[in-house]
Scaffold this motif. Structure first.
Motif, short mmCIF file in Angstrom:
data_model
loop_
_atom_site.label_atom_id
_atom_site.label_comp_id
_atom_site.label_asym_id
_atom_site.label_seq_id
_atom_site.Cartn_x
_atom_site.Cartn_y
_atom_site.Cartn_z
N HIS A 42 0.84 -1.20 0.00
CA HIS A 42 0.00 0.00 0.00
C HIS A 42 0.87 1.26 0.00
CE1 HIS A 42 -3.40 2.61 0.80
NE2 HIS A 42 -2.72 3.12 1.81
N MET A 43 1.94 1.24 0.78
CA MET A 43 2.87 2.37 0.81
C MET A 43 3.54 2.57 -0.55
SD MET A 43 4.44 1.60 4.60
CE MET A 43 5.76 2.79 4.49
N ALA A 44 3.92 1.47 -1.19
CA ALA A 44 4.53 1.55 -2.52
C ALA A 44 3.55 2.16 -3.52
CB ALA A 44 4.99 0.18 -2.98
N GLU A 45 2.30 1.74 -3.46
CA GLU A 45 1.27 2.29 -4.35
C GLU A 45 1.10 3.80 -4.13
OE1 GLU A 45 -2.37 0.11 -3.84
OE2 GLU A 45 -1.41 -1.79 -4.34
N SER A 46 1.18 4.21 -2.89
CA SER A 46 1.06 5.62 -2.57
C SER A 46 2.19 6.42 -3.23
CB SER A 46 1.09 5.82 -1.05
OG SER A 46 1.06 7.18 -0.72
N HIS A 47 3.40 5.90 -3.19
CA HIS A 47 4.53 6.58 -3.82
C HIS A 47 4.39 6.57 -5.35
CE1 HIS A 47 6.94 7.55 -0.31
NE2 HIS A 47 6.56 6.38 0.19
N GLN A 48 3.85 5.49 -5.89
CA GLN A 48 3.62 5.44 -7.34
C GLN A 48 2.57 6.46 -7.76
OE1 GLN A 48 2.81 1.24 -7.46
NE2 GLN A 48 4.90 0.74 -8.06
N LYS A 49 1.56 6.66 -6.93
CA LYS A 49 0.56 7.69 -7.21
C LYS A 49 1.18 9.08 -7.14
CE LYS A 49 -3.42 5.02 -5.67
NZ LYS A 49 -4.46 4.85 -4.64
N ASN A 50 2.10 9.28 -6.20
CA ASN A 50 2.80 10.57 -6.12
C ASN A 50 3.56 10.85 -7.41
OD1 ASN A 50 1.91 10.95 -3.51
ND2 ASN A 50 3.84 10.35 -2.55
N ILE A 51 4.19 9.83 -7.97
CA ILE A 51 4.93 9.99 -9.23
C ILE A 51 3.98 10.46 -10.32
CG2 ILE A 51 6.19 8.76 -11.04
CD1 ILE A 51 7.17 6.85 -8.74
N ILE A 52 2.83 9.82 -10.41
CA ILE A 52 1.85 10.18 -11.44
C ILE A 52 1.35 11.61 -11.23
CG2 ILE A 52 -0.47 9.68 -12.30
CD1 ILE A 52 0.17 6.69 -11.64
N GLN A 53 1.06 11.97 -10.00
CA GLN A 53 0.55 13.31 -9.72
C GLN A 53 1.59 14.38 -10.04
OE1 GLN A 53 -0.63 12.84 -5.62
NE2 GLN A 53 -2.78 12.54 -6.18
N ILE A 54 2.81 14.16 -9.62
CA ILE A 54 3.87 15.14 -9.88
C ILE A 54 4.13 15.25 -11.38
CG2 ILE A 54 6.31 15.71 -9.53
CD1 ILE A 54 6.05 14.23 -6.78
N SER A 55 4.20 14.13 -12.06
CA SER A 55 4.45 14.12 -13.50
C SER A 55 3.31 14.81 -14.25
CB SER A 55 4.62 12.70 -14.01
OG SER A 55 5.76 12.10 -13.43
N THR A 56 2.09 14.54 -13.85
CA THR A 56 0.93 15.18 -14.48
C THR A 56 0.98 16.69 -14.28
OG1 THR A 56 -0.42 13.21 -14.15
CG2 THR A 56 -1.60 15.28 -14.52
N TYR A 57 1.27 17.12 -13.08
CA TYR A 57 1.38 18.54 -12.79
C TYR A 57 2.47 19.18 -13.62
CZ TYR A 57 2.36 22.87 -10.31
OH TYR A 57 2.57 24.19 -10.00
N LEU A 58 3.61 18.52 -13.70
CA LEU A 58 4.73 19.04 -14.47
C LEU A 58 4.38 19.15 -15.94
CD1 LEU A 58 7.69 19.95 -14.45
CD2 LEU A 58 8.34 17.56 -14.66
N ASN A 59 3.74 18.13 -16.50
CA ASN A 59 3.36 18.13 -17.91
C ASN A 59 2.33 19.23 -18.21
OD1 ASN A 59 5.10 16.07 -18.61
ND2 ASN A 59 3.58 14.48 -18.22
N GLN A 60 1.39 19.41 -17.32
CA GLN A 60 0.37 20.46 -17.50
C GLN A 60 1.03 21.84 -17.46
OE1 GLN A 60 -2.55 19.63 -14.48
NE2 GLN A 60 -3.60 18.11 -15.74
N ALA A 61 1.96 22.01 -16.54
CA ALA A 61 2.64 23.31 -16.41
C ALA A 61 3.48 23.62 -17.64
CB ALA A 61 3.51 23.31 -15.17
N LYS A 62 4.07 22.58 -18.24
CA LYS A 62 4.88 22.78 -19.45
C LYS A 62 4.02 23.19 -20.64
CE LYS A 62 8.78 19.71 -18.48
NZ LYS A 62 9.46 18.48 -18.90
N LEU A 63 2.75 22.77 -20.66
CA LEU A 63 1.85 23.10 -21.76
C LEU A 63 1.33 24.53 -21.69
CD1 LEU A 63 -0.22 19.80 -22.02
CD2 LEU A 63 1.62 20.56 -23.53
N GLN A 64 1.39 25.12 -20.52
CA GLN A 64 0.84 26.48 -20.34
C GLN A 64 1.81 27.54 -20.77
OE1 GLN A 64 -0.42 26.72 -16.27
NE2 GLN A 64 -2.10 25.29 -16.59
#
Length: 64
Positions: A42-64
């Protein structure tokens, strides 16, 4: 837009989350206690979700 330093820090955080998730998965794979293994997974999944959230945020910010 992010500065070069900010991008480097975000990329460092993504790498740290990746290392932590991989370490947690390794630990879970070598754990004999079912309850503890489930908690670690469960802890590993939480860190994997963090990766997705940070990457998504970064990608959205690059598009703006």
């Amino acid at each position: 837009m992010f500065t070069t330093k900010e991008l480097a820090l975000i990329e460092d955080e993504i790498r740290a989350e990746e290392i932590t998730a991989k370490t947690m998965n390794w630990c879970a794979a070598h754990c004999n206690d079912d309850e503890l293994r489930s908690l670690i997974e469960h802890m590993a999944e939480s860190h994997q979700k963090n990766i997705i959230q940070i990457s998504t945020y970064l990608n959205q910010a690059k598009l703006q």
